[in-house]
Design an enzyme around this catalytic site. Structure first.
Site, PDB file in Angstrom:
ATOM      1  N   LYS A 297      12.190 -12.455-103.154  1.00 13.51           N
ATOM      2  CA  LYS A 297      13.604 -12.778-102.927  1.00 13.51           C
ATOM      3  C   LYS A 297      14.286 -13.183-104.212  1.00 13.51           C
ATOM      4  O   LYS A 297      15.474 -12.915-104.389  1.00 13.51           O
ATOM      5  CB  LYS A 297      13.737 -13.898-101.887  1.00 13.51           C
ATOM      6  CG  LYS A 297      13.572 -13.388-100.473  1.00 13.51           C
ATOM      7  CD  LYS A 297      14.298 -14.276 -99.488  1.00 13.51           C
ATOM      8  CE  LYS A 297      14.144 -13.737 -98.070  1.00 13.51           C
ATOM      9  NZ  LYS A 297      14.633 -14.676 -97.064  1.00 13.51           N
TER      10      LYS A 297
ATOM     11  N   LYS B 267       9.461  -1.945 -94.077  1.00 13.71           N
ATOM     12  CA  LYS B 267       9.795  -2.556 -92.803  1.00 13.71           C
ATOM     13  C   LYS B 267      11.303  -2.461 -92.535  1.00 13.71           C
ATOM     14  O   LYS B 267      12.100  -2.575 -93.462  1.00 13.71           O
ATOM     15  CB  LYS B 267       9.373  -4.027 -92.857  1.00 13.71           C
ATOM     16  CG  LYS B 267       9.341  -4.718 -91.522  1.00 13.71           C
ATOM     17  CD  LYS B 267       8.936  -6.176 -91.664  1.00 13.71           C
ATOM     18  CE  LYS B 267       9.535  -6.972 -90.524  1.00 13.71           C
ATOM     19  NZ  LYS B 267       9.322  -8.409 -90.633  1.00 13.71           N
TER      20      LYS B 267
ATOM     21  N   LYS C 189      16.888  -6.466 -91.232  1.00 11.14           N
ATOM     22  CA  LYS C 189      18.254  -6.702 -90.799  1.00 11.14           C
ATOM     23  C   LYS C 189      19.182  -6.963 -91.965  1.00 11.14           C
ATOM     24  O   LYS C 189      20.385  -6.986 -91.805  1.00 11.14           O
ATOM     25  CB  LYS C 189      18.320  -7.830 -89.764  1.00 11.14           C
ATOM     26  CG  LYS C 189      17.863  -9.213 -90.209  1.00 11.14           C
ATOM     27  CD  LYS C 189      17.878 -10.107 -88.975  1.00 11.14           C
ATOM     28  CE  LYS C 189      17.256 -11.458 -89.048  1.00 11.14           C
ATOM     29  NZ  LYS C 189      17.328 -12.231 -90.251  1.00 11.14           N
TER      30      LYS C 189
END
Ligand code: TRP
Length: 329
Positions: free
Chosen positions: A112, A195, A198
């Site tokens: 991140k 993956k 969202k």
């Protein structure tokens, strides 16, 4: 006494069919057998830059989607993380117990901070401690988490170890990961080796729960598939069609082998058309229920405050014990 389950989803991006199949659908299956606490992790959302207006709407929208997707507010404690101030309080105590070396190891932090290079804030770094507080406040026995959160759960277990060592055993409960029956991992429709996320920048890569049905049709029919042509489940060789088979299996309840049999000799396009219809038929009533809840928010607000009350009551007990143990009560 039923065993306690806690889980949550961070209020960022749009909830997708991947979140439904991988998480919320499983939570729903646990709601009668366990004492379940499911929250919208809105404090966690602040680790990346948010538009306040969007976040304000999204937290409400997530809560409504939880209910529309089948989480029953009568059977579960559904709540908003920030409504229960004990999360932030316990998080601080645990922060003071966690060696920085343990946080440095977190792979998600590394990923991140590479992704949000302009906003590597301390919250992004300490986020797994807040997650540990979420879990420990409810003395959760089991935590359903995806593969990407397993390391955080491990850290939570380490933190219980530090706490026990310093202040004695039995105050915090050691949680276990809950591994669902089918750990289906739904992949991106545009890159089936990654993956479905969202928060993906490319909206074509996911189907969100609230996407208009026409858009869902388009996204599924436009999913990237493989160079082969047979409808056979083999993620190593045909990740694209295998992903669509997984989604089909999850939404229809049919076994993968049965789907392969039914589509023997057919083309990718056949499966895509049927899958698009199936996903639309499943999400149509969910969207209707969602719109009902959002159009008249009185019920929603009531569920939210009832959930917050029940959650705080449970959380305060743990926090009292912790404050006593560490010597600030
Ligand atoms: N970190 C989780 C995610 O991004 C969400 C989350 C926050 C969570 N607190 C939790 C999951 C506690 C399980 C338990 O998906």
């Amino acid at each position: 006494m039923k065993k306690v389950i806690l889980s949550g989803s961070t209020a960022t991006g749009d909830l997708t069919i991947g979140n439904y199949i991988g998480a919320i659908g499983n939570w729903k299956n646990l709601q009668t057998e366990y004492d379940c606490f499911y929250m919208v992790a809105d404090l966690h959302a602040l680790t990346v830059k948010q538009d306040p207006k969007v976040l304000r709407e999204r937290r409400l929208s997530f809560f409504a989607q939880y209910i529309a997707l089948g989480l029953d507010p009568e059977k579960n404690t559904l709540f908003m993380q920030s409504d229960v101030h004990q999360h932030a309080e316990l998080s601080w105590v645990l922060t003071c117990l966690t060696p920085m070396g343990f946080l440095n190891r977190m792979t998600q932090f590394k990923d991140k901070s590479a992704q949000h290079a302009k906003n590597i804030n301390a919250g992004l770094y300490t986020y797994p401690i807040l997650m540990a507080a979420d879990i420990l406040l409810y003395r959760a026995d089991l935590v359903p988490v995806g593969e990407d959160q397993k390391q955080h759960l491990e850290l939570c277990r380490d933190i219980v170890g530090f706490f026990d060592h310093n202040y004695g055993e039995g105050i915090l409960k050691l949680p276990e990961p809950y591994i669902g029956k089918q750990g289906a991992r739904i992949m991106s429709l545009q890159d089936p080796t990654r993956k479905m996320s969202k928060s993906d920048e490319n909206p074509k890569s996911f189907v969100s729960i609230l996407d208009p049905l026409k858009k869902i049709q388009k996204k599924i029919k436009g999913a990237v598939t493989d160079s082969g042509s047979e409808i056979i489940f083999n993620p190593e060789v045909n990740p694209g069609i295998s992903n669509l088979i997984t989604i089909y299996s999850s939404f229809s309840g049919k076994a993968i082998s049965q789907i392969e049999k039914e589509y023997a000799g057919k083309m990718y396009g056949h499966l895509k058309v049927d899958l698009a219809d199936l996903v639309c038929a499943t999400l149509d009533p969910v969207q209707k229920k969602y719109n009902e809840l959002m159009n008249d928010q009185s019920a929603l607000v009531q569920f939210m405050s009832a959930g917050a009350l029940a959650a705080s009551e449970r959380a305060q007990k743990t926090l009292n014990d912790v404050y006593c143990a560490v010597g600030i009560r």
